[in-house]
Scaffold this motif. Structure first.
Motif, mmCIF file in Angstrom:
data_model
loop_
_atom_site.group_PDB
_atom_site.id
_atom_site.type_symbol
_atom_site.label_atom_id
_atom_site.label_comp_id
_atom_site.label_asym_id
_atom_site.label_seq_id
_atom_site.Cartn_x
_atom_site.Cartn_y
_atom_site.Cartn_z
ATOM 1 N N MET A 4 -91.206 -35.072 128.237
ATOM 2 C CA MET A 4 -92.509 -35.431 127.670
ATOM 3 C C MET A 4 -92.352 -35.708 126.172
ATOM 4 S SD MET A 4 -95.735 -35.954 127.918
ATOM 5 C CE MET A 4 -96.039 -35.443 129.622
ATOM 6 N N ASN A 5 -93.025 -36.744 125.679
ATOM 7 C CA ASN A 5 -93.100 -36.984 124.245
ATOM 8 C C ASN A 5 -94.556 -37.218 123.845
ATOM 9 O OD1 ASN A 5 -93.819 -39.856 124.375
ATOM 10 N ND2 ASN A 5 -91.700 -40.196 125.029
ATOM 11 N N GLU A 6 -94.814 -37.175 122.563
ATOM 12 C CA GLU A 6 -96.193 -37.204 122.090
ATOM 13 C C GLU A 6 -96.906 -38.510 122.431
ATOM 14 O OE1 GLU A 6 -98.276 -36.865 117.765
ATOM 15 O OE2 GLU A 6 -97.033 -35.156 118.394
ATOM 16 N N ARG A 7 -96.189 -39.636 122.335
ATOM 17 C CA ARG A 7 -96.839 -40.916 122.639
ATOM 18 C C ARG A 7 -97.265 -40.970 124.107
ATOM 19 N NH1 ARG A 7 -100.072 -43.724 123.220
ATOM 20 N NH2 ARG A 7 -100.216 -45.981 123.134
ATOM 21 N N LEU A 8 -96.427 -40.442 125.003
ATOM 22 C CA LEU A 8 -96.792 -40.421 126.416
ATOM 23 C C LEU A 8 -98.003 -39.514 126.633
ATOM 24 C CD1 LEU A 8 -96.349 -41.121 129.376
ATOM 25 C CD2 LEU A 8 -94.629 -39.291 129.487
ATOM 26 N N LEU A 9 -98.027 -38.382 125.954
ATOM 27 C CA LEU A 9 -99.160 -37.474 126.103
ATOM 28 C C LEU A 9 -100.449 -38.112 125.571
ATOM 29 C CD1 LEU A 9 -99.785 -34.671 127.203
ATOM 30 C CD2 LEU A 9 -99.375 -33.741 124.906
ATOM 31 N N GLN A 10 -100.338 -38.848 124.478
ATOM 32 C CA GLN A 10 -101.498 -39.577 123.950
ATOM 33 C C GLN A 10 -101.988 -40.608 124.967
ATOM 34 O OE1 GLN A 10 -99.759 -41.227 120.434
ATOM 35 N NE2 GLN A 10 -100.181 -39.426 119.165
ATOM 36 N N TYR A 11 -101.052 -41.304 125.573
ATOM 37 C CA TYR A 11 -101.377 -42.310 126.589
ATOM 38 C C TYR A 11 -102.091 -41.666 127.787
ATOM 39 C CZ TYR A 11 -100.275 -45.385 130.582
ATOM 40 O OH TYR A 11 -100.342 -46.144 131.719
ATOM 41 N N ILE A 12 -101.573 -40.552 128.240
ATOM 42 C CA ILE A 12 -102.164 -39.837 129.372
ATOM 43 C C ILE A 12 -103.583 -39.387 129.039
ATOM 44 C CG2 ILE A 12 -102.009 -37.689 130.712
ATOM 45 C CD1 ILE A 12 -98.914 -38.073 130.587
ATOM 46 N N TRP A 13 -103.761 -38.905 127.813
ATOM 47 C CA TRP A 13 -105.101 -38.486 127.393
ATOM 48 C C TRP A 13 -106.049 -39.689 127.301
ATOM 49 C CZ3 TRP A 13 -107.795 -34.199 127.163
ATOM 50 C CH2 TRP A 13 -108.990 -34.209 126.444
ATOM 51 N N GLN A 14 -105.570 -40.775 126.720
ATOM 52 C CA GLN A 14 -106.403 -41.962 126.511
ATOM 53 C C GLN A 14 -106.969 -42.506 127.817
ATOM 54 O OE1 GLN A 14 -104.296 -45.093 124.480
ATOM 55 N NE2 GLN A 14 -106.094 -46.391 124.281
ATOM 56 N N TYR A 15 -106.109 -42.522 128.852
ATOM 57 C CA TYR A 15 -106.525 -43.113 130.126
ATOM 58 C C TYR A 15 -106.889 -42.066 131.191
ATOM 59 C CZ TYR A 15 -104.910 -47.445 128.063
ATOM 60 O OH TYR A 15 -104.747 -48.527 127.231
ATOM 61 N N LYS A 16 -106.970 -40.795 130.763
ATOM 62 C CA LYS A 16 -107.391 -39.699 131.646
ATOM 63 C C LYS A 16 -106.490 -39.571 132.881
ATOM 64 C CE LYS A 16 -112.246 -40.358 130.311
ATOM 65 N NZ LYS A 16 -113.624 -40.600 130.794
ATOM 66 N N TYR A 17 -105.185 -39.727 132.675
ATOM 67 C CA TYR A 17 -104.234 -39.599 133.780
ATOM 68 C C TYR A 17 -103.787 -38.140 133.948
ATOM 69 C CZ TYR A 17 -103.878 -44.710 133.701
ATOM 70 O OH TYR A 17 -104.149 -46.059 133.747
#
Length: 418
Positions: free
Chosen positions: A1-14
């Protein structure tokens, strides 16, 4: 896991949003996840949550570990005073913050994480090569956005040239056109040649040989005596014009090695001289044209007769008419005519020119290069120059840097694993 992926997951509610609980095991509801912030400060702004029966509005900060809040000294940064929620992958320490912390470690699909890692580790032509079979509507819509992005990206250089030339579009067009004729190898030198002799000086010349003399002379190609009468005449003409206009030759060398003779700088300068001599105020001419055929006719030029027997001064060859080839014509249209017209429309706030530029791009035949061929081999359509430019933008700006999270195709592939 990296921060950009976590931001992406949060942004799109995945993530699994059912029965959300904070690190204190208190219920939490996400009303709005916020807008991704590309500027300084928290990762998401204008978010809203419901916590302890109250609606909170503000920003959200995301970290892999909860301890990173203190490590990044956010508590002492006024940009983070409006944070209402700390979203983390792991709660590794107690943070004692005045707002809740939400851990997501057990709420994200490992299939999504594994697929992302697969994309990041891929050594293939594009990271998603094995999963590229995405809905055609998604690809086509993304290609349209990529084309606009590519044209806007080029606008930065055009804006710089405009400022340098006091918003003179003819001068800016002249410099861009010259760089295009120099191709990758001699582009910078050709741009400096154009910058060293203003279009206003060129427009004052009444004969082709005078224009040729200015370009060859500024390039430093007339610094010796020749066997042939034509280059000697050019040399004589240049000496006069150089003194008349107080011209300073460019401090660049032109390259001939490992280059097809048809791309030799001598021949390209000769063709450029014919083009600019035949069309006074060329930018205005191009701006007011409607169809591709008209543009191609403007570029249907032939170097003067001397070059039918030469690629360089004094070295004679068998007869070969030196017309500007079809691929070079398309190259000039794609890299000079269309980008500057699009930027002109943006500058003047006139959609007519932007729409015309896009229409011209769609009217041109496709480009054939290693990038477009690579996508075609994967079944991605390359129907015209608009498609080609989109695919080049996709490969150079996204695939090469594995920006799958910012790509509509990568986004769709990851979404299917949520």
């Amino acid at each position: 896991m990296n921060e950009r992926l976590l931001q992406y997951i949060w942004q799109y509610k995945y993530y699994n949003s059912a029965d959300l609980r904070t690190t204190d095991n208190l219920p939490l509801q996400i009303i709005h996840p916020g807008t991704y912030n590309t500027n300084q400060g928290p990762d998401f702004i204008n978010a809203r949550i419901c916590f302890e029966n109250k609606v909170w509005a503000g920003s959200i900060e995301i970290h892999i570990k909860a301890s990173e809040w203190k490590a990044h000294n956010h508590s002492n940064d006024e940009n983070y005073n409006n944070v209402i929620l700390h979203v983390v992958w792991q709660q590794d320490v107690e943070t004692f913050l005045p707002f809740p912390t939400l851990p997501l470690h057990d709420r994200i699909s490992m299939l999504l994480i594994n697929r992302y890692e697969e994309l990041m580790q891929s050594p293939l032509f594009i990271p998603c090569q094995q999963h590229i079979r995405v809905n055609e509507l998604i690809i086509n819509s993304w290609k349209q956005r990529l084309l606009i992005e590519r044209l806007q990206q080029r606008a930065t250089n055009i804006e710089f040239l405009l400022k340098t030339n006091n918003n003179n579009w003819e001068e800016t067009f002249w410099v861009m056109l010259a760089r295009n004729f120099g191709m990758k190898v001699n582009g910078e030198a050709f741009e400096n040649i154009a910058g060293s002799v203003s279009i206003n000086i060129i427009l004052k010349q009444h004969q082709l040989i005078q224009v040729e003399a200015l370009l060859f002379g500024q390039a430093g190609l007339l610094d010796r005596k020749f066997k042939d009468s034509y280059p000697n005449r050019l040399r004589k003409e240049y000496i006069f014009l150089q003194k008349k206009y107080n011209l300073v030759k460019i401090p660049y060398s032109l390259f001939f090695l490992r280059m097809r003779p048809s791309n030799f700088p001598t021949l390209r300068l000769a063709q450029l001289a014919v083009l600019i001599n035949n069309n006074k105020n060329l930018f205005s001419v191009v701006r007011d044209m409607n169809g591709i055929k008209e543009l191609e006719e403007v570029l249907n030029i032939t170097a003067n007769e001397y070059w039918h027997y030469h690629y360089t001064f004094d070295d004679q060859i068998s007869f070969c008419k030196k017309k500007l080839g079809a691929e070079m014509i398309k190259n000039v249209l794609i890299n000079t005519f269309i980008p500057i017209l699009y930027q002109y429309g943006y500058f003047c706030n006139n959609e007519k020119y932007k729409v015309k530029a896009l229409y011209w791009m769609e009217s041109l035949s496709k480009e054939n290069n290693s990038i477009t061929k690579g996508f075609e081999a994967l079944g991605v359509e390359n129907r015209n120059a608009a498609d080609s430019q989109s695919l080049i933008q996709l490969k150079n700006e996204y695939c090469n840097y594995k920006k799958c999270l910012s790509c509509a195709i990568g986004n769709n592939i990851l979404k299917n694993n949520f």
